[in-house]
Design a protein around this motif. Structure first.
Motif, PDB file in Angstrom:
ATOM      1  N   VAL A 175      22.312  23.721  23.107  1.00  0.00           N
ATOM      2  CA  VAL A 175      21.202  23.099  22.690  1.00  0.00           C
ATOM      3  C   VAL A 175      21.572  22.349  23.821  1.00  0.00           C
ATOM      4  O   VAL A 175      20.737  21.611  24.695  1.00  0.00           O
ATOM      5  N   ASN A 201      16.537  17.931  16.039  1.00  0.00           N
ATOM      6  CA  ASN A 201      16.370  18.933  15.229  1.00  0.00           C
ATOM      7  C   ASN A 201      16.155  18.392  13.083  1.00  0.00           C
ATOM      8  O   ASN A 201      16.868  17.430  12.700  1.00  0.00           O
ATOM      9  N   ILE A 244      19.585  21.677  11.075  1.00  0.00           N
ATOM     10  CA  ILE A 244      20.949  23.108  12.121  1.00  0.00           C
ATOM     11  C   ILE A 244      21.809  21.717  12.109  1.00  0.00           C
ATOM     12  O   ILE A 244      21.685  20.729  12.784  1.00  0.00           O
ATOM     13  N   MET A 277      25.200  21.355  14.079  1.00  0.00           N
ATOM     14  CA  MET A 277      25.201  21.857  15.662  1.00  0.00           C
ATOM     15  C   MET A 277      26.591  21.761  15.974  1.00  0.00           C
ATOM     16  O   MET A 277      26.979  22.391  16.608  1.00  0.00           O
ATOM     17  N   TYR A 316      11.259  22.015  18.946  1.00  0.00           N
ATOM     18  CA  TYR A 316      12.059  21.320  17.464  1.00  0.00           C
ATOM     19  C   TYR A 316      12.681  22.838  17.237  1.00  0.00           C
ATOM     20  O   TYR A 316      12.710  24.298  17.173  1.00  0.00           O
ATOM     21  N   MET A 317      13.476  22.277  16.362  1.00  0.00           N
ATOM     22  CA  MET A 317      14.852  23.073  15.595  1.00  0.00           C
ATOM     23  C   MET A 317      14.891  22.993  13.646  1.00  0.00           C
ATOM     24  O   MET A 317      14.938  22.147  13.610  1.00  0.00           O
ATOM     25  N   GLU A 318      15.017  24.460  13.631  1.00  0.00           N
ATOM     26  CA  GLU A 318      14.921  24.412  12.001  1.00  0.00           C
ATOM     27  C   GLU A 318      15.825  26.069  11.758  1.00  0.00           C
ATOM     28  O   GLU A 318      15.306  26.986  12.228  1.00  0.00           O
ATOM     29  N   TYR A 330      16.750  31.053  11.995  1.00  0.00           N
ATOM     30  CA  TYR A 330      16.425  29.650  12.907  1.00  0.00           C
ATOM     31  C   TYR A 330      14.727  29.902  13.192  1.00  0.00           C
ATOM     32  O   TYR A 330      14.018  30.745  13.775  1.00  0.00           O
TER      33      TYR A 330
END
Length: 643
Positions: free
Chosen positions: A337, A359, A362, A364, A399-401, A412
């Protein structure tokens, strides 16, 4: 390109379906046509047999007394009876030219008058038990010989008609002319029946004419053969015409596709090349250091843009051929990322666009197995598109999930949401992931680009087993949703991936310092660039202009002189793969263990595998990323010292 390949495969599938359908239709047509011809010929021959029966019947007279007399005769007596001879005389007076086999007069006995019994000599032959009563009597029976003349029927021929068929019984009841087709131990026959009346007006029986089936079959086969030839030629002509126009249309589409491709690539490659050459020309006349630094930055940006175009084009070709292979390794999610963010941050800032990373849940620091290069390629393409089509002062959210886990597999979800120009629903459904697809000419003119990014993204996501979905409203913005599954890795991240930038540089310098590297490179400018980059880390570089020179230099020096070899692949005199094999085959202590790394523009999976199969330890693609080159060389040097 892959979409075009799927489109071509779909077209081929449609062609096969249509061809099979035409063949089936032709087959059904042939079968139906053959059946129709056969039925018509059979009916025509039945009518001909009836006409012959009527002709014989009109020339034959018999009385009530003669009928009664005939019913009182035995088989032996019937064979030589004068009435039978009279029937033959009538037959001989008629020119039969249709393959007549038998002429006979058929009558039926009442139940109480049945007196004909199956005899011992013929009971087994005709399939009857000895003593069985025969319910039919042949008052007259004659055969036609090969010369067309009547002859007396033998007992075997009479026995052939001893039992009445249902068709014959119906004919006797109805006392009408009709045609029939029958099969028995003597063969196949077409028979015409005509009612015969005595001189006193009483019904005597049916006059039967057996026609040789061979005549009918010969005509039928001939006509069916002609029909099949006509059908086959017609079908072949239709298929040829269809395929001709179809492939003409396909060629036209492909020529338009390639024309569009080369037109776009010509424009898009000339644009950064113009920047490179223009800035180089300006810099040659410039002495101000700050201005030169600015110009060189622009030259590098244009070169990087051109490199992306080249890579996208090569990726499309590789994906289209199904040859792209993913290379999974354990990576820290946060590093992936961070690299994406750093690469995209400057592009967003240039357009005054706010790039926001969100985020949700998640970790990192979590380690997962992924092809880092291709994963970054996906999101760099998506974010680059968002930046390209978002006006100044806009916003882009990355956007990350993590939506769930199944054992070691984590699910993910990523969203790239922008406030750009958006797309129509029709374009999304029909063209979005096709190569070179852009919705409007005005958009192409304003924003540029060959339109390869999303096609590559879609193919890469499919290759990873993921899913991509796009939501967009024209004038409001676009959201791209990507779902990917990752296997979590239980490993500790390498020092080189977690240390700070300065610590990494120090570590690399310590590993590379004072190392003696043999560089096999035939292009002087490339050799100069690589040499300068390596000498910045205090490496000593010896340059060979081709594989043969590199092999001879390695042989001439003492074992252990060179710490590593950088080998170009395409070189005159001797290529890099052959040179590597020759070096590995040498009978000296360092030939088998010295690290050999391909430094080449050959970047296909087959090229990399060929290098490894020849005995190389790694692969670095041109144009060279200095930091990547340092890191790969350091890794291979460390591996060689640990062996």
């Amino acid at each position: 390109m892959n979409r075009e390949k799927n489109h071509r495969n779909k077209n081929r599938k449609h062609i096969w379906i249509l061809t099979v359908t035409l063949i089936l239709i032709a087959g059904i047509g042939l079968f139906g046509g053959s059946k129709f011809i056969s039925d018509q010929l059979l009916q025509a021959n039945k009518n001909m047999a009836v006409d012959f029966a009527l002709l014989v019947k009109n020339n034959f007279q018999i009385t009530d007394a003669e009928v009664a007399y005939m019913k009182s005769l035995t088989f032996n007596e019937m064979e030589v009876d004068s009435i039978n001879k009279r029937l033959m005389d009538v037959g001989n007076g008629i020119a039969f030219n249709a393959g007549i086999r038998n002429v006979y007069l058929l009558a039926e006995l009442s139940q109480e008058d049945m007196k004909y019994i199956a005899e011992h000599d013929y009971a087994d032959f005709f399939g009857y038990d000895e003593g069985t009563a025969l319910d039919g009597i042949w008052l007259l029976n004659g055969k036609i010989d090969d010369n067309g003349r009547f002859e007396v029927a033998q007992r075997e021929d009479i026995y052939r008609y001893t039992h009445l068929t249902d068709t014959q019984r119906r004919g006797l009841r109805e006392q009408a002319a009709f045609g029939d087709y029958s099969q028995d131990a003597w063969g196949n026959f077409i028979t015409g029946y005509a009612p015969v009346y005595t001189a006193e007006g009483h019904f005597a029986g049916l006059l039967g004419i057996d026609m040789d089936i061979d005549l009918y079959q010969t005509r039928a086969k001939r006509m069916i053969t002609v029909l099949m030839m006509v059908f086959s030629v017609t079908l072949l002509a239709l298929v040829v015409v269809f395929l001709y126009f179809h492939f003409q249309n396909m060629r036209l589409k492909e020529s338009r596709l390639y024309f569009d491709f080369y037109s776009r690539m010509s424009h898009d490659m000339r644009t950064p090349m113009n920047g490179i050459l223009g800035m180089a020309e300006i810099s040659m006349q410039e002495n101000d250091v700050d201005t030169l630094h600015h110009n060189f930055s622009r030259i590098r940006e244009s070169g990087q843009y051109m490199l992306r175009l080249i890579n996208d084009t090569l990726d499309i070709q590789t994906l289209d051929a199904g040859k792209l292979k993913l290379s999974y390794r354990a990576v820290r999610f946060g590093d992936v990322v961070q690299d994406i963010s750093l690469m995209m941050k400057s592009s967003a800032e240039e357009k005054r666009i706010q790039l926001i990373l969100c985020n949700h849940n998640i970790d990192m620091d979590s380690m997962l197995y992924a092809d880092t290069l291709r994963l970054q390629q996906i999101f760099i393409n998506l974010i680059s598109n968002a930046i390209k089509f978002t006006p100044e002062n806009g916003t882009i959210q990355f956007y990350m999930e993590c939506t769930g886990t199944d054992g070691k597999i984590s699910h993910y979800c990523f969203r790239v949401k922008d406030t750009g120009i958006g797309m129509s629903e029709e374009f999304i459904k029909q063209h979005l992931f096709q190569p070179f697809a852009q919705e409007q000419n005005s958009v192409t003119t304003q924003y540029g680009g060959p339109g390869l990014g999303l096609s590559i993204v879609k193919n890469l996501i499919d290759l990873m087993g993921g899913r991509i979905r796009v939501e967009s409203v024209q004038g409001e913005g676009t959201t791209v949703i990507v779902s990917l599954d990752f296997e979590m890795a239980e490993v500790t991240p390498a020092i080189s991936e977690t240390d700070s930038g300065e610590e990494q540089k120090t570590e690399l310098w310590n590993i590379l310092c004072h190392k003696h590297i043999l560089l096999c490179e035939d292009q002087p400018l490339n050799a100069e660039i690589t040499t300068v980059l390596l000498e910045k880390h205090d490496c000593h570089v010896t340059v060979a202009q081709n594989g043969r020179d590199g092999l001879e230099l390695f042989q001439k020096e003492e074992a252990g002189t060179f710490d590593l070899i950088l080998m170009d692949i395409r070189m005159p005199v001797m290529d890099g793969v052959t040179a590597t094999r020759e070096i590995r085959a040498l009978k000296r202590t360092d030939a088998a263990r010295i690290p050999i790394i391909a430094l080449t523009a050959n970047t296909y999976a087959e090229d990399i595998q060929n290098c490894l199969d020849a005995g190389m330890n790694g692969h670095i693609a041109k144009p060279v990323d200095p930091q990547l080159m340092y890191q790969v060389i350091a890794e291979k040097l460390q591996e060689s010292t640990q062996e």
